[in-house]
Design a protein around this motif. Structure first.
Motif, PDB file in Angstrom:
ATOM      1  N   LEU A 112       0.859  -1.176   0.000  1.00  0.00           N
ATOM      2  CA  LEU A 112       0.000   0.000   0.000  1.00  0.00           C
ATOM      3  C   LEU A 112       0.899   1.231   0.000  1.00  0.00           C
ATOM      4  O   LEU A 112       1.754   1.383   0.878  1.00  0.00           O
ATOM      5  CB  LEU A 112      -0.913   0.020   1.226  1.00  0.00           C
ATOM      6  N   ILE A 113       0.726   2.084  -1.000  1.00  0.00           N
ATOM      7  CA  ILE A 113       1.520   3.301  -1.117  1.00  0.00           C
ATOM      8  C   ILE A 113       0.653   4.477  -0.689  1.00  0.00           C
ATOM      9  O   ILE A 113      -0.377   4.757  -1.303  1.00  0.00           O
ATOM     10  CB  ILE A 113       2.030   3.485  -2.564  1.00  0.00           C
ATOM     11  N   ASN A 114       1.078   5.142   0.376  1.00  0.00           N
ATOM     12  CA  ASN A 114       0.364   6.299   0.914  1.00  0.00           C
ATOM     13  C   ASN A 114       1.038   7.563   0.405  1.00  0.00           C
ATOM     14  O   ASN A 114       1.995   8.046   1.006  1.00  0.00           O
ATOM     15  CB  ASN A 114       0.368   6.264   2.447  1.00  0.00           C
ATOM     16  N   TYR A 115       0.562   8.076  -0.710  1.00  0.00           N
ATOM     17  CA  TYR A 115       1.171   9.257  -1.321  1.00  0.00           C
ATOM     18  C   TYR A 115       0.362  10.493  -0.933  1.00  0.00           C
ATOM     19  O   TYR A 115      -0.362  11.070  -1.729  1.00  0.00           O
ATOM     20  CB  TYR A 115       1.258   9.093  -2.844  1.00  0.00           C
ATOM     21  N   PHE A 116       0.484  10.860   0.345  1.00  0.00           N
ATOM     22  CA  PHE A 116      -0.221  12.029   0.872  1.00  0.00           C
ATOM     23  C   PHE A 116       0.470  12.477   2.146  1.00  0.00           C
ATOM     24  O   PHE A 116       1.313  11.767   2.692  1.00  0.00           O
ATOM     25  CB  PHE A 116      -1.705  11.728   1.122  1.00  0.00           C
ATOM     26  N   GLY A 117       0.093  13.667   2.596  1.00  0.00           N
ATOM     27  CA  GLY A 117       0.650  14.226   3.831  1.00  0.00           C
ATOM     28  C   GLY A 117      -0.338  14.126   4.968  1.00  0.00           C
ATOM     29  O   GLY A 117      -0.799  13.056   5.322  1.00  0.00           O
ATOM     30  N   LYS A 118      -0.710  15.260   5.510  1.00  0.00           N
ATOM     31  CA  LYS A 118      -1.591  15.304   6.678  1.00  0.00           C
ATOM     32  C   LYS A 118      -3.061  15.365   6.267  1.00  0.00           C
ATOM     33  O   LYS A 118      -3.771  16.296   6.624  1.00  0.00           O
ATOM     34  CB  LYS A 118      -1.238  16.502   7.546  1.00  0.00           C
ATOM     35  N   ASN A 119      -3.521  14.396   5.540  1.00  0.00           N
ATOM     36  CA  ASN A 119      -4.906  14.344   5.094  1.00  0.00           C
ATOM     37  C   ASN A 119      -5.637  13.305   5.940  1.00  0.00           C
ATOM     38  O   ASN A 119      -5.368  12.103   5.838  1.00  0.00           O
ATOM     39  CB  ASN A 119      -4.968  13.982   3.608  1.00  0.00           C
ATOM     40  N   LYS A 120      -6.549  13.765   6.777  1.00  0.00           N
ATOM     41  CA  LYS A 120      -7.225  12.853   7.707  1.00  0.00           C
ATOM     42  C   LYS A 120      -8.114  11.836   6.999  1.00  0.00           C
ATOM     43  O   LYS A 120      -8.215  10.693   7.431  1.00  0.00           O
ATOM     44  CB  LYS A 120      -8.040  13.646   8.722  1.00  0.00           C
TER      45      LYS A 120
END
Length: 172
Positions: free
Chosen positions: A113-121
């Motif tokens: 799983l690639i989490n390509y984001f910052g502080k996005n709830k």
């Protein structure tokens, strides 16, 4: 009054994320080859294109059919990832996911799983609820979500892609 409701909604959402991450941390997560299915959670406001993701998937040794992408966008108009999309409306007042696209994404099992984001709830909640054997992401996101955390390359997909491919070759 509206600010108070937003604050309460964010508290409910944060509680859901915290509970989901607690559940996630009790699961055994380890990297195993071969990688057969990749999930990609992306904030479409970052500098990335769908073809970049497909190219990365091919560099890992997979085909586009082995990839599922869900993206976050504030509006439909600027979202290049039109297939599976989430927005602020994908989460109800109590922090529950009410998006068919998000629920479909979560329903799959992923080897990576690639989490390509910052502080996005919203994306943090989706990531924490996804069933993945191994996760990668950035230092800007919740560190409890990821097994490998990339630093100093946030929103630089070229460097991220190169580093990820290199690490995956090193891991057993």
């Amino acid at each position: 009054m509206k600010k108070l409701l937003i604050k309460i909604k964010n508290k409910f959402l944060q509680k859901k994320i915290d509970n989901s991450i607690t559940s996630l941390s009790s699961k055994i997560r380890e990297f195993k080859k071969p990688i057969r299915k990749v999930g990609f959670i992306v904030d479409s406001e970052l500098e990335i294109d769908y073809l970049d993701i497909v190219h990365l998937t091919e560099n890992i040794g997979l085909k586009e059919k082995d990839l599922k992408v869900v993206s976050y966008s504030k509006t439909v108009f600027n979202d290049p990832f039109y297939k599976m999309r989430v927005s602020d409306e994908s989460i109800n007042f109590f922090g529950d996911i009410n998006s068919a696209d998000a629920n479909e994404f979560i329903s799959y099992d992923y080897d990576l799983l690639i989490n390509y984001f910052g502080k996005n709830k919203i994306l943090s909640l989706i990531s924490s609820k996804s069933n993945a054997k191994f996760r990668v992401g950035f230092e800007k996101s919740n560190p409890k979500l990821n097994d490998i955390i990339f630093k100093n390359i946030y929103n630089n997909f070229g460097k991220f892609s190169n580093q990820l491919v290199k690490y995956l070759k090193i891991l057993k």
